[in-house]
Design a protein around this motif. Structure first.
Motif, PDB file in Angstrom:
ATOM      1  N   LYS A 147      22.766 -38.393  12.534  1.00  0.00           N
ATOM      2  CA  LYS A 147      21.568 -37.549  12.429  1.00  0.00           C
ATOM      3  C   LYS A 147      21.875 -36.236  11.709  1.00  0.00           C
ATOM      4  N   PHE A 148      23.110 -35.730  11.887  1.00  0.00           N
ATOM      5  CA  PHE A 148      23.489 -34.501  11.180  1.00  0.00           C
ATOM      6  C   PHE A 148      23.522 -34.755   9.670  1.00  0.00           C
ATOM      7  N   ILE A 149      24.081 -35.898   9.260  1.00  0.00           N
ATOM      8  CA  ILE A 149      24.127 -36.239   7.830  1.00  0.00           C
ATOM      9  C   ILE A 149      22.708 -36.299   7.265  1.00  0.00           C
ATOM     10  N   HIS A 175      11.246 -36.214   9.564  1.00  0.00           N
ATOM     11  CA  HIS A 175      11.816 -34.895   9.866  1.00  0.00           C
ATOM     12  C   HIS A 175      10.789 -33.769   9.746  1.00  0.00           C
ATOM     13  N   GLU A 176       9.926 -33.820   8.721  1.00  0.00           N
ATOM     14  CA  GLU A 176       9.052 -32.699   8.413  1.00  0.00           C
ATOM     15  C   GLU A 176       7.577 -32.956   8.746  1.00  0.00           C
ATOM     16  N   GLY A 177       7.235 -34.191   9.062  1.00  0.00           N
ATOM     17  CA  GLY A 177       5.848 -34.505   9.407  1.00  0.00           C
ATOM     18  C   GLY A 177       4.933 -34.626   8.194  1.00  0.00           C
ATOM     19  N   GLU A 234      17.559 -31.168   4.345  1.00  0.00           N
ATOM     20  CA  GLU A 234      17.543 -29.725   4.077  1.00  0.00           C
ATOM     21  C   GLU A 234      17.857 -29.428   2.603  1.00  0.00           C
ATOM     22  N   LYS A 235      18.841 -30.113   2.051  1.00  0.00           N
ATOM     23  CA  LYS A 235      19.186 -29.917   0.640  1.00  0.00           C
ATOM     24  C   LYS A 235      18.047 -30.389  -0.267  1.00  0.00           C
ATOM     25  N   SER A 236      17.364 -31.458   0.133  1.00  0.00           N
ATOM     26  CA  SER A 236      16.241 -31.944  -0.686  1.00  0.00           C
ATOM     27  C   SER A 236      15.088 -30.945  -0.650  1.00  0.00           C
ATOM     28  N   LYS A 237      14.904 -30.268   0.476  1.00  0.00           N
ATOM     29  CA  LYS A 237      13.845 -29.255   0.571  1.00  0.00           C
ATOM     30  C   LYS A 237      14.114 -28.113  -0.417  1.00  0.00           C
ATOM     31  N   GLU A 238      15.390 -27.756  -0.563  1.00  0.00           N
ATOM     32  CA  GLU A 238      15.734 -26.710  -1.523  1.00  0.00           C
ATOM     33  C   GLU A 238      15.371 -27.140  -2.945  1.00  0.00           C
ATOM     34  N   LEU A 239      15.693 -28.391  -3.281  1.00  0.00           N
ATOM     35  CA  LEU A 239      15.385 -28.901  -4.623  1.00  0.00           C
ATOM     36  C   LEU A 239      13.884 -28.985  -4.857  1.00  0.00           C
ATOM     37  N   ILE A 297      11.547 -41.028   1.426  1.00  0.00           N
ATOM     38  CA  ILE A 297      10.237 -40.479   1.821  1.00  0.00           C
ATOM     39  C   ILE A 297       9.983 -40.711   3.307  1.00  0.00           C
ATOM     40  N   SER A 298      10.368 -41.895   3.794  1.00  0.00           N
ATOM     41  CA  SER A 298      10.199 -42.211   5.212  1.00  0.00           C
ATOM     42  C   SER A 298      11.034 -41.275   6.085  1.00  0.00           C
ATOM     43  N   ILE A 299      12.294 -41.038   5.684  1.00  0.00           N
ATOM     44  CA  ILE A 299      13.180 -40.130   6.419  1.00  0.00           C
ATOM     45  C   ILE A 299      12.619 -38.704   6.402  1.00  0.00           C
ATOM     46  N   PHE A 300      12.190 -38.276   5.237  1.00  0.00           N
ATOM     47  CA  PHE A 300      11.643 -36.923   5.085  1.00  0.00           C
ATOM     48  C   PHE A 300      10.422 -36.735   5.984  1.00  0.00           C
TER      49      PHE A 300
END
Length: 520
Positions: A461-463, A504-506, A469-474, A498-501
């Motif tokens: 889950k940390f990975i 995490h972010e709703g 988080e890095k994708s949010k920056e991009l 997209i499913s993972i995102f």
């Protein structure tokens, strides 16, 4: 050798045919019947490759006999043997698929040529049958290997991985088709020698011999096998399966001169139950470290963890091992087993139990280098009136020790290195727990356990969290396409990203970018 049934109401005729077959040395085992009814009864009980029958016989003639064998799906090579060579008989025989029509009296050259031809046909049928069986076996083995691999991936998985969103549902259906209306009992067999790699084919036969042909074999590592036993729900008895495990142990010692450690699980009826039970069984494997000989541990509602010799020493060895590692959750987990074991046994005096627990707490304090005062704890244990009181006293002391260590313990070096690898390699698609463990030269299971123990979080889950988080920056700082962002943070499948995102972010990555741009 092939089997031939000779049917004739004349004994001399039957014996004459048998003598000729023997004279020419044909590889045939002969059997006899004096009419069609007797022949049919014999054929229903025994397999025959060839049927040689007269036509005119009492009760049931040869033509009717051939019809009846075909109805029953017996299908031997049929030879009509009769003095009646009229066209109508030959015609009936041909319509029934009769191979040859042999006329009385027999001509030796024709007889020899006929049976040479029949033997060739038998050999061809045998080869065809073997080829069909080989194809069927190969397909079954391939299906079994695929199922075993998928089951192992599922049992070892910590969370859904890329490309597996619909995979487990398909696996559930395959699992149900194998188990059907029966139950599944997981067994882990462990051996420190190279038995499973060197003697695998032979040992596989031994497992199937003692556990049954329906057994699903899952190879895990060179020194560990996962076995799924399929049993009838109403007739399953843990004690009987335990006996099968003990026989396998005895066989392993005598035949291969090795000791094996067997953990027998309780019955399961679904993939979810199986995964839960498998996780608990893996935890029991650690006891192998404290055992020098072969052993069967039984994890069951009724059996709990029983053995003919006292299990208490094993539990405390595990407790002390956890104490050396500062693993307080492990210590507590083992104490639960200790209390359950004592409550299920007879013959323990209260003073013995109190002495054992006070001595154990002293050793735990030494191994953990705890500053918690043990004197009040020991006094309370000796004053306790029930085992439940002792349990609460020990729980409280362990909680104090754990709180004390939380303030002192710094982040473990392996955990720090694991995080650094994630920070460095997050953009690589093959980054996972196995990869990190390999780089750090430890096992995946050890690293996952250590990481969770030190951080209270799951490494997988940390990975995932760090990649998101890095994708949010991009997404916020560039105009890159979502597919390019996904690839940049290690996801080759944009749908999975997209499913993972979204989990995490709703919201989707596109929606997230729009919200940030709109200042929401």
């Amino acid at each position: 050798m092939y089997n031939i049934l000779i049917v004739d109401d004349e004994k001399k005729e039957r014996e004459g045919i048998a003598l000729l077959l023997k004279r020419f040395g044909f590889p045939l085992r002969t059997a006899f019947a004096q009419n069609g009814e007797d022949a049919l009864k014999i054929m229903e009980k025994n397999h025959f490759d060839i049927l040689l029958t007269d036509i005119k016989m009492p009760y049931m003639d040869g033509i009717q006999l051939i019809r009846e064998t075909q109805k029953r799906g017996l299908n031997p090579i049929c030879i009509i043997y009769s003095a009646y060579g009229e066209f109508e008989y030959a015609q009936n025989a041909i319509s029934l698929g009769v191979q040859e029509y042999l006329l009385k009296p027999v001509k030796l050259d024709a007889f020899k040529a006929l049976f040479e031809k029949i033997i060739e046909i038998c050999q061809e049928k045998e080869i065809e049958k073997k080829n069909r069986n080989d194809i069927i076996q190969a397909k079954e083995e391939a299906a079994q290997q695929k199922l075993s691999w998928n089951l192992l991936n599922y049992l070892e998985s910590e969370e859904l991985e890329e490309g597996t969103l619909n995979h487990w549902e398909t696996l559930e259906n395959e699992f149900i088709s194998v188990v059907q209306k029966k139950i599944c009992i997981p067994v882990i067999i462990s051996c420190y020698s190279n038995l499973f790699s060197i003697e695998w084919e032979e040992y596989l036969k031994d497992i199937r011999e003692y556990f049954g042909k329906e057994t699903v074999i899952i190879t895990n590592t060179d020194n560990q096998i996962v076995v799924l036993l399929i049993r009838e729900r109403d007739f399953y008895r843990t004690a009987e399966t335990k006996k099968e495990c003990e026989i396998l142990i005895e066989k392993s010692q005598k035949k291969y001169q090795v000791n094996i450690f067997v953990v027998l699980g309780k019955k399961t009826e679904s993939l979810t139950e199986l995964k839960k039970e498998y996780t608990e069984l893996k935890d029991q494997l650690d006891y192998q470290f404290f055992v020098s000989k072969s052993m069967v541990l039984v994890h069951d509602e009724d059996y709990f963890l029983k053995k003919e010799n006292d299990m208490l020493s094993l539990y405390f060895e595990r407790i002390f091992n956890c104490a050396r590692m500062q693993d307080y959750s492990g210590i507590k987990k083992e104490f639960v087993k200790v209390f359950a074991y004592i409550m299920k046994q007879t013959g323990f005096s209260s003073i013995y139990v109190k002495y054992t627990f006070t001595d154990a707490m002293k050793q735990i304090s030494e191994y953990t280098d705890s500053n918690v005062d043990m004197v009040p704890c020991i006094q309370k244990i000796y004053q306790a009136r029930t085992l439940e009181e002792v349990n609460k006293i020990i729980e409280n002391v362990l909680d104090k020790m754990q709180e004390e260590k939380k303030e002192e313990v710094k982040e473990n070096r392996l955990v720090r290195m694991a995080k650094e690898l994630v920070y460095e390699k997050y953009s690589e698609s093959d980054l996972n727990v196995s990869y990190i463990a390999e780089q750090l030269q430890v096992s995946s299971a050890y690293l996952s356990t250590l990481y969770k123990m030190e951080t209270g979080k799951n490494l997988v889950k940390f990975i995932t969290w760090y990649r998101v988080e890095k994708s949010k920056e991009l997404l916020c700082q560039t105009n890159m396409k979502v597919s390019d962002v996904a690839e940049r943070v290690g996801y080759l499948n944009v749908s999975y990203y997209i499913s993972i995102f979204r989990n995490h972010e709703g919201c989707s990555p596109v929606q997230y970018r729009e919200r940030v741009q709109n200042g929401e």
